[in-house]
Design a protein around this motif. Structure first.
Motif, short mmCIF file in Angstrom:
data_model
loop_
_atom_site.label_atom_id
_atom_site.label_comp_id
_atom_site.label_asym_id
_atom_site.label_seq_id
_atom_site.Cartn_x
_atom_site.Cartn_y
_atom_site.Cartn_z
N UNK A 102 0.83 -1.22 0.00
CA UNK A 102 0.00 0.00 0.00
C UNK A 102 0.85 1.26 0.00
N UNK A 103 2.00 1.24 0.68
CA UNK A 103 2.86 2.43 0.70
C UNK A 103 3.51 2.65 -0.66
N UNK A 104 3.84 1.57 -1.34
CA UNK A 104 4.38 1.69 -2.69
C UNK A 104 3.37 2.35 -3.62
N UNK A 105 2.15 1.88 -3.57
CA UNK A 105 1.12 2.48 -4.43
C UNK A 105 0.89 3.94 -4.09
N UNK A 106 0.99 4.27 -2.81
CA UNK A 106 0.76 5.66 -2.39
C UNK A 106 1.81 6.59 -2.99
N UNK A 107 3.06 6.13 -3.10
CA UNK A 107 4.09 6.96 -3.73
C UNK A 107 3.68 7.29 -5.16
N UNK A 108 3.27 6.28 -5.91
CA UNK A 108 2.86 6.51 -7.29
C UNK A 108 1.60 7.37 -7.36
N UNK A 109 0.69 7.15 -6.43
CA UNK A 109 -0.52 7.97 -6.39
C UNK A 109 -0.19 9.44 -6.23
N UNK A 110 0.76 9.73 -5.36
CA UNK A 110 1.11 11.14 -5.11
C UNK A 110 1.90 11.74 -6.27
N UNK A 111 2.74 10.93 -6.92
CA UNK A 111 3.53 11.47 -8.03
C UNK A 111 2.71 11.59 -9.32
N UNK A 112 1.78 10.66 -9.52
CA UNK A 112 0.89 10.77 -10.68
C UNK A 112 -0.29 11.71 -10.42
N UNK A 113 -0.51 11.99 -9.12
CA UNK A 113 -1.70 12.77 -8.71
C UNK A 113 -2.96 12.11 -9.24
N UNK A 114 -2.99 10.81 -9.09
CA UNK A 114 -4.07 10.00 -9.65
C UNK A 114 -4.26 8.76 -8.77
N UNK A 115 -5.47 8.61 -8.24
CA UNK A 115 -5.75 7.47 -7.36
C UNK A 115 -6.09 6.20 -8.13
#
Length: 217
Positions: A75-88
């Motif tokens: 989940x923390x890995x996905x959160x990094x990408x979520x924040x950098x892509x600004x896309x959930x």
């Protein structure tokens, strides 16, 4: 998850290193999978240079296992990408593993030189590439290398050097890349616009990595 300082570093440099994002137990499980697949014994350096149908250069074409998924769906890995892509609305993409043993008199680095993974028929995208160091990687252990901040100059550079093949050859000669050393569990993310490559391993241990990426739904 990411601080303002980390976001600013990402915007300026086009890459980011997040220390100890993945736990040691999870990293060790994937390393064990790789060693079992390749019949590697870390206590026997003669076993470090296997010939295996799933090993192509540095890339081990193994995509599915419980240990791989444990990291891929963290989940923390996905959160990094979520924040950098600004896309959930992101989905994890099956990615390969990486194995880079030390160079010897009889073995030379089999990885690619500095390169882009860009489909130039589509143009440069805001696409994030990434890997997890599964063991400690000092800068002489085949560390990832890249040219920081090149995303801010790539369009002008390609306007002056429109042939991508000749352009990357010119960048290889410039020797501008830096090595990104790290510890077990570190995540490194970078934009596809950054020229990058693994480097020859001049240490006394192999390098193990898991590649990770996400795409927008």
């Amino acid at each position: 998850l990411l601080s303002e300082a980390q976001i600013n570093f990402w915007l300026q440099n086009g890459y980011l290193q997040i220390p100890a994002l993945i736990g040691e137990k999870e990293c060790d499980a994937v390393v064990e999978l790789m060693m079992n697949t390749l019949s590697i014994d870390l206590n026997n350096n003669k076993s470090w240079y296997p010939v295996h149908q799933q090993l192509q250069g540095l890339m081990l074409q193994v995509y599915q296992s419980q240990s791989i998924d444990k990291i891929r769906y963290d989940s923390r890995l996905k959160l990094v990408f979520t924040e950098l892509y600004r896309q959930k609305a992101l989905i994890a993409v099956p990615e390969k593993l990486g194995y880079n043993p030390p160079e010897t008199d009889n073995y030379r680095f089999t990885g690619s030189p500095l390169h882009w993974d860009i489909d130039f028929s589509r143009g440069i995208q805001y696409h994030i590439q990434a890997l997890i160091y599964l063991n400690d990687v000092p800068d002489n252990r085949g560390a990832l290398t890249l040219i920081p901040g090149f995303h801010l100059e790539i369009e002008e550079f390609l306007a002056e050097n429109p042939n991508p093949v000749l352009a990357i050859q010119k960048l290889r000669l410039s020797n501008r890349q830096i090595a990104i050393a790290g510890k077990k569990g570190d995540l490194i993310v970078w934009l596809e616009a950054l020229p990058h490559a693994a480097s020859p391993n001049h240490s006394d241990q192999p390098r193990f990595v898991q590649y990770v990426s996400f795409e927008e739904l």
